[in-house]
Design a protein around this motif. Structure first.
Motif, short mmCIF file in Angstrom:
data_model
loop_
_atom_site.label_atom_id
_atom_site.label_comp_id
_atom_site.label_asym_id
_atom_site.label_seq_id
_atom_site.Cartn_x
_atom_site.Cartn_y
_atom_site.Cartn_z
N LEU A 317 16.08 -5.46 41.86
CA LEU A 317 16.70 -6.75 42.13
C LEU A 317 18.15 -6.70 41.68
CD1 LEU A 317 16.53 -9.83 42.83
CD2 LEU A 317 15.87 -10.19 40.44
N ARG A 356 17.31 -13.52 46.56
CA ARG A 356 16.84 -12.38 45.79
C ARG A 356 16.96 -11.14 46.67
NH1 ARG A 356 11.65 -12.27 44.62
NH2 ARG A 356 11.89 -11.28 42.56
N LEU A 422 11.74 -11.24 47.66
CA LEU A 422 12.74 -10.21 47.39
C LEU A 422 13.07 -9.51 48.70
CD1 LEU A 422 14.41 -8.50 45.39
CD2 LEU A 422 12.41 -6.98 45.23
#
Length: 564
Positions: A317, A356, A422
């Protein structure tokens, strides 16, 4: 024959420079998957003329990245051929890393040993890559933005035009002279240069090569051994043409401004050479190309930091969204690069900080052809994955055909779920794989296909952050572009005494099929057109393509100029 000492104290594997020239050659370690290629950084002391004025001592050196076969001859003069490449606008030597390695390897596989020299322009001496060189994103951010020292050194800030007065003297004459001086220092035998050196470049580098071929370096047009074209056995053009003006790159406009670069980037030259030069010397005109956002030294450096993050932790991330300051330059740039539409750009919500994204996805957002808005930084490295995508209709709608030279040719996509999943990056060789969800535009068309993807994002990240001479050029001299727009002025034209230069040697021209020349492929140059390639892909394309074939530039360029 004794080699000059390298910077690390070991003998350098190279032909020594001309007598009296301080020279270093330093091995460069690399994680490149292309085996059998040795890389070094070569630096020579070739001072600027006194007329340039006060400048940093480091700017009295010229540098290049030297690539050669690991098992080939150590002396450049003994190589089968030496390819010497001029970078394009806002580019440094590191931009050539992939094409250089691929080309040297392709030649070695045929039993030939060639070298590839990626030149770094003199203005790159102004860059401070200390933070990037640590290999740590946190240390780089700390160095550039938090006042942290590295080995006792502190970052002095990004330079402004008033701090680099000498750069107003660095234009076309100095640039081609630098290439000539470097060639004659490294390969003193002119006959050898004429037999073995292939001169070329990418984008603006093709025009610089064309001008170089016409230049008279001794001030006597009756003597020809010093003529630019007599330093080269042939020319190569990478998404450009070997020309002496900017017309091919900009559809006849004669300026990069409004063509390859956004309008307002380059000062107008309508008032002529005298006025433009007076403006550069006084500081009334900017001495390097920069806009308040998107194109300026801080953003070029930010690309390198993004590359470093994608290289060291590709699937993690991204922490850059929180680590970087929210200054006007960064905020306006990220809004320009990552806004779904004009309404989002104007409101500022959601921003890239609201998503994200993995480190690779951040880099892809800035430089992939399905995301980046400006063609000169576009590569075909894959597509976002991991969540819903939407059409990116800013700064140009996918429903509107923009200029390939400015905005590129491919539909743009953007993550559409802030504070959601994500978002990862699907690499070029995984587009079209069985697990590919095939993200589609609103009209049902896939944003991309395997045939449109040619470069590895990991290798792009490596070129941005691993090389001692990096991919970007933070302080591109304005005078270099204004001189090119004014080549007909007698003060420049008198040096271009050999107009036969661009056609005096064989040429191989490569054109990116989806790049800046996509709507005006120069058929008269008999180019090799590369389907699916973008402007930077001619430098970054993977050695093995999606169809299993060897990359075509490496295959053809490695054989170009081979003597029977």
């Amino acid at each position: 024959m004794t080699a000059a000492p390298s910077a690390c104290g070991a003998p350098a594997d190279a032909t020594p420079a001309a007598a009296g020239t301080a020279r270093t050659e330093t091995p460069v370690s690399s994680a490149s998957p292309v085996a059998g290629v040795a890389e070094t950084q070569v630096s020579l002391r070739i001072p600027l003329p006194a007329s340039a004025g006060s400048h940093p001592a480091g700017c009295d050196r010229l540098s290049y990245l030297r690539y050669r076969s690991s098992d080939g001859p150590t002396a450049s003069a003994d190589a089968d051929r030496v390819l010497v490449a001029q970078p394009g606008i806002l580019e440094g030597a590191g931009a050539f890393d992939s094409v250089a390695r691929n080309t040297v390897r392709a030649a070695a596989d045929r039993g030939e040993h060639i070298e590839f020299w990626a030149l770094d322009r003199r203005s790159n001496c102004l860059e401070d890559n200390t933070g990037i060189a640590t290999g740590s994103v946190s240390r780089a951010v700390g160095y550039y933005y938090e006042g942290r020292r590295i080995d006792g050194r502190a970052f002095d800030g990004f330079l402004t035009s008033d701090q680099v007065g000498w750069l107003g003297e660095v234009g076309l004459e100095q640039t081609v002279r630098d290439q000539y001086d470097l060639l004659t220092a490294e390969l003193p035998d002119q006959r050898l240069r004429k037999e073995k050196v292939l001169c070329g470049g990418h984008s603006l580098g093709g025009v610089l090569t064309g001008v170089f071929s016409t230049w008279d370096f001794d001030g006597d047009s009756a003597t020809k051994a010093d003529a630019g074209y007599n330093q080269c056995a042939g020319y190569f053009a990478l998404d450009t043409t070997i020309a002496v003006n900017l017309d091919d790159l900009n559809g006849g406009s004669g300026t990069l401004d409004g063509g390859l670069l956004p309008r307002g980037t380059v000062p107008g030259t309508d008032l002529g050479y005298t006025v433009v030069q007076a403006g550069l010397r006084s500081g009334a005109l900017p001495r390097f190309l920069a806009l308040p956002a998107v194109i300026n030294p801080e953003i070029m450096n930010l690309l390198a930091i993004s590359g470093l993050a994608a290289r060291t932790a590709p699937d993690a991330l991204s922490t850059l969204r929180n680590a970087l300051p929210a200054n006007d330059n960064i905020e306006t740039t990220t809004r320009t690069m990552f806004s779904k539409n004009a309404a989002v750009f104007l409101s500022g919500r959601p921003t890239i900080r609201d998503f994200r994204l993995t480190n690779e996805a951040v880099l892809g957002a800035f430089m992939d052809d399905n995301s980046a808005p400006l063609s000169f930084i576009q590569t075909s490295v894959g597509l976002f994955d991991g969540g819903r995508l939407a059409d990116k209709d800013f700064p140009v709608s996918n429903d509107v055909q923009g200029s390939p030279a400015l905005f590129g040719t491919e539909p743009k996509a953007i993550p559409d779920e802030p504070d959601g999943p994500l978002y990862t990056w699907r690499g070029f060789d995984r587009v079209g794989a069985p697990d590919d969800p095939v993200h589609r535009s609103a009209d049902g068309t896939p944003f991309t296909t395997a045939a449109k993807e040619v470069s590895d994002i990991g290798e792009l990240a490596r070129s941005l952050s691993e090389q001692p001479l990096d991919l970007t050029e933070d302080y591109f001299p304005t005078k270099l572009v204004t001189d090119l727009a004014l080549v007909d002025d007698a003060r420049i034209a008198r040096h271009m005494a050999h107009p036969e230069g661009p056609t005096a040697r064989p040429v191989i021209t490569f054109v990116a099929g989806d790049g800046i020349l996509a709507d005006r492929v120069p058929a008269d140059r008999n180019p090799v057109v590369l389907p699916g390639y973008q402007h930077l892909d001619v430098l970054t394309a993977a050695p093995v393509q999606n169809d299993g074939s060897r990359e075509r530039i490496a295959t053809l360029l490695s054989a170009f100029g081979k003597r029977p």
